[in-house]
Write an enzyme that holds these catalytic residues in place. Structure first.
Site, mmCIF file in Angstrom:
data_model
loop_
_atom_site.group_PDB
_atom_site.id
_atom_site.type_symbol
_atom_site.label_atom_id
_atom_site.label_comp_id
_atom_site.label_asym_id
_atom_site.label_seq_id
_atom_site.Cartn_x
_atom_site.Cartn_y
_atom_site.Cartn_z
ATOM 1 N N ARG A 58 0.835 -1.217 0.000
ATOM 2 C CA ARG A 58 0.000 0.000 0.000
ATOM 3 C C ARG A 58 0.863 1.258 0.000
ATOM 4 O O ARG A 58 0.444 2.311 -0.459
ATOM 5 C CB ARG A 58 -0.984 -0.003 1.183
ATOM 6 C CG ARG A 58 -1.852 1.255 1.252
ATOM 7 C CD ARG A 58 -3.192 1.043 1.956
ATOM 8 N NE ARG A 58 -3.071 0.304 3.190
ATOM 9 C CZ ARG A 58 -2.623 0.809 4.352
ATOM 10 N NH1 ARG A 58 -2.277 2.073 4.435
ATOM 11 N NH2 ARG A 58 -2.556 0.051 5.415
ATOM 12 N N TYR A 111 -16.103 14.046 -16.438
ATOM 13 C CA TYR A 111 -16.553 12.650 -16.441
ATOM 14 C C TYR A 111 -17.619 12.515 -15.339
ATOM 15 O O TYR A 111 -17.494 13.093 -14.260
ATOM 16 C CB TYR A 111 -15.353 11.726 -16.195
ATOM 17 C CG TYR A 111 -15.770 10.322 -15.863
ATOM 18 C CD1 TYR A 111 -16.579 9.598 -16.741
ATOM 19 C CD2 TYR A 111 -15.395 9.729 -14.668
ATOM 20 C CE1 TYR A 111 -16.997 8.322 -16.425
ATOM 21 C CE2 TYR A 111 -15.802 8.447 -14.349
ATOM 22 C CZ TYR A 111 -16.611 7.750 -15.235
ATOM 23 O OH TYR A 111 -17.017 6.489 -14.916
ATOM 24 N N ASP A 185 -7.069 16.935 -15.800
ATOM 25 C CA ASP A 185 -7.279 15.535 -16.155
ATOM 26 C C ASP A 185 -6.894 15.395 -17.631
ATOM 27 O O ASP A 185 -7.576 15.905 -18.518
ATOM 28 C CB ASP A 185 -8.746 15.158 -15.913
ATOM 29 C CG ASP A 185 -9.028 13.689 -16.190
ATOM 30 O OD1 ASP A 185 -8.367 13.115 -17.080
ATOM 31 O OD2 ASP A 185 -9.922 13.121 -15.545
ATOM 32 N N LYS A 210 -7.582 3.961 -19.702
ATOM 33 C CA LYS A 210 -7.827 4.368 -21.091
ATOM 34 C C LYS A 210 -6.550 4.231 -21.926
ATOM 35 O O LYS A 210 -6.000 3.146 -21.999
ATOM 36 C CB LYS A 210 -8.405 5.774 -21.092
ATOM 37 C CG LYS A 210 -9.559 5.969 -20.078
ATOM 38 C CD LYS A 210 -10.751 5.145 -20.460
ATOM 39 C CE LYS A 210 -11.888 5.005 -19.477
ATOM 40 N NZ LYS A 210 -11.890 5.555 -18.174
HETATM 41 N N1 LCS Z 1 -11.328 10.964 -15.822
HETATM 42 C C1 LCS Z 1 -11.850 10.840 -17.065
HETATM 43 C C2 LCS Z 1 -11.664 11.955 -18.046
HETATM 44 C C3 LCS Z 1 -12.551 9.708 -17.412
HETATM 45 O O1 LCS Z 1 -13.051 9.614 -18.647
HETATM 46 C C4 LCS Z 1 -12.726 8.676 -16.447
HETATM 47 C C5 LCS Z 1 -13.490 7.436 -16.760
HETATM 48 C C6 LCS Z 1 -12.172 8.842 -15.163
HETATM 49 C C7 LCS Z 1 -11.466 10.005 -14.895
HETATM 50 C C8 LCS Z 1 -12.305 7.778 -14.110
HETATM 51 O O2 LCS Z 1 -11.487 6.719 -14.437
HETATM 52 P P1 LCS Z 1 -11.731 5.184 -13.990
HETATM 53 O O3 LCS Z 1 -11.952 5.202 -12.527
HETATM 54 O O4 LCS Z 1 -12.927 4.695 -14.738
HETATM 55 O O5 LCS Z 1 -10.449 4.527 -14.380
HETATM 56 N N2 LCS Z 1 -14.251 7.512 -17.931
HETATM 57 C C9 LCS Z 1 -15.048 6.615 -18.414
HETATM 58 C C10 LCS Z 1 -15.824 6.793 -19.576
HETATM 59 O O6 LCS Z 1 -15.901 7.834 -20.231
HETATM 60 N N3 LCS Z 1 -16.448 5.678 -19.858
HETATM 61 O O7 LCS Z 1 -16.252 4.716 -18.897
HETATM 62 C C11 LCS Z 1 -15.329 5.249 -17.901
#
Ligand code: LCS
Length: 399
Positions: A58, A111, A185, A210
């Site tokens: 951790r 998001y 972000d 992503k």
């Molecule tokens: N920031 C952005 C710009 C995102 O698009 C997402 C997830 C996150 C943070 C959060 O990331 P995660 O915890 O899912 O790794 N975006 C998503 C989307 O547009 N479709 O499914 C997840």
């Protein structure tokens, strides 16, 4: 490796672990929760940060440390770290940067779960939150308060691909609130296209789920910035507040994905530009949003701050009812109906009922997220095949 090596060299080589006597090419997976101390005194010294070395996963693990170093190099940051999801990164960084009584000023297009964390989560703990359109710098200026501690935005924004001028926001923020942090972000752009820290931002955040991973098989998050702040995020935000620890195996997969980041993103951009141009010319399409098109209202800002292309996401609206629009997505063969983005496969989704269903109808309208918008994450298939799939299903709607 030379310190000033190119992007491709760094994405492959930064953080290479030297393991004497074995010398594996790929980094082994350190699938362990804890690390042995040679003596009781050594353990105490490690906890007191008087001696470097691993303690407990951790707090750190070689696979996780390695990808943090890689992201730092690619983002031109002093330090980087990884978390168990993009939301783990957002929450870890913001629980570290904010306290009750502080003001968070953020763009209104976020998001969906980031939006939810800001408006329903942080506000429960005494953080003031204001959302305004960051593409209008005067609106940002008017919303600043004496207690503004964080300026937060995505660019391009999810899902409506607004372009926010990173340099202009960072300049305004630092001139008016010297203590505040500008957090960007950078998930949609990746450091291959855009480096917010070079433009004055203090911290970058990623959903590494992503493009950084790129293969649709991991949930992960990352952050990079100044070494002292990233250490605070690690030793307080992650250790005590969120516990959003990435597994060593997932860190290994991110490390592997990062080795091809530039070539993948380049192809995503080429394919997305072809898809955007095709959609723009189709009579069934009412509107296409893509930062690489001349028709994008902030194409000039995108050209200024995005180095190698405009990303792999295209958002559009059809000349059709909601039912017809669903009929269109349901009939696609190659393009898959799924949320997430940045994978090899082309994915299509309906933000208003999926990724942004956390928004109220009023908040969607305020943020310029149309209820009929569709979002495509253009994959790495042959562009001609993606376009043929879209074309067939759009033409079927015409009849
Ligand atoms: N920031 C952005 C710009 C995102 O698009 C997402 C997830 C996150 C943070 C959060 O990331 P995660 O915890 O899912 O790794 N975006 C998503 C989307 O547009 N479709 O499914 C997840």
């Amino acid at each position: 490796m030379e310190k000033n090596s190119g992007f491709a060299t760094q994405q492959i080589h930064v953080g290479k672990l030297e393991i004497p006597g074995i010398a594996p090419l790929a980094t082994p997976i350190f699938q362990t929760s804890t690390f042995e101390f040679a003596t009781t005194e050594q353990g105490a010294k490690r906890f007191a940060l008087e001696e470097p070395g691993y303690i407990y996963t951790r707090l750190g693990n070689p696979n996780i440390t390695k990808i943090g170093q890689k992201l730092a190099a690619l983002e031109h940051a002093e330090a980087g770290m990884a978390m168990s999801s993009g939301m783990g990164a957002v929450t870890t960084v913001l629980w570290t940067a904010l306290k009750a009584g502080d003001h968070l000023l953020a763009d209104d297009a976020l998001y969906g779960c980031t939006f939810s964390f800001f408006t329903h989560g942080l506000t429960r703990y005494g953080v003031e939150v204001t959302l305004v359109d960051f593409s209008d710098i005067e609106k940002v200026r008017e919303a600043i308060r004496p207690n503004t501690k964080v300026f937060y935005f995505e660019t391009p924004t999810n899902p409506n691909l607004k372009i926010i001028d990173i340099e202009a926001v960072a300049k305004l923020a630092h001139e008016t609130c010297p203590e505040a942090k500008v957090i960007v972000d950078n998930t949609f752009a990746t450091p291959y296209l855009q480096r917010p820290l070079d433009l004055g931002a203090d911290v970058v955040i990623h959903s590494a789920t992503k493009y950084l991973n790129g293969h649709g098989d991991v949930i992960a998050g990352m952050a990079a910035g100044k070494a002292d702040f990233i250490q605070e995020c690690t030793l307080f935000g992650l250790k005590d507040m969120t516990g959003a620890v990435l597994g060593p195996f997932e860190a290994y997969l991110i490390d592997r994905g990062l080795k091809t980041l530039d070539i993948r993103v380049k192809k995503h951009c080429e394919n997305a530009m072809k898809v955007a141009k095709f959609l723009e010319g189709h009579p069934m399409v009412k509107r296409v949003i893509y930062p690489g098109l001349e028709s994008h209202p902030r194409h000039d800002v995108a050209k200024k701050q995005m180095r190698n292309g405009f990303g792999g996401i295209v958002t559009f609206e059809l000349n059709a009812t909601r039912e017809e629009s669903a009929e269109f997505t349901n009939s696609l063969k190659l393009c898959t109906i799924a949320v997430s983005l940045g994978d090899a496969e082309t994915l299509i989704e309906h933000p208003a009922t999926m990724t942004h269903s956390t928004y109220t109808p009023e908040a969607l309208e305020e943020a310029g997220i149309g209820v009929s918008m569709l979002r495509i994450s253009v994959g790495l298939e042959d562009a001609e095949d993606i376009i043929a799939d879209l074309d067939t299903c759009l033409n079927a709607l015409k009849k």
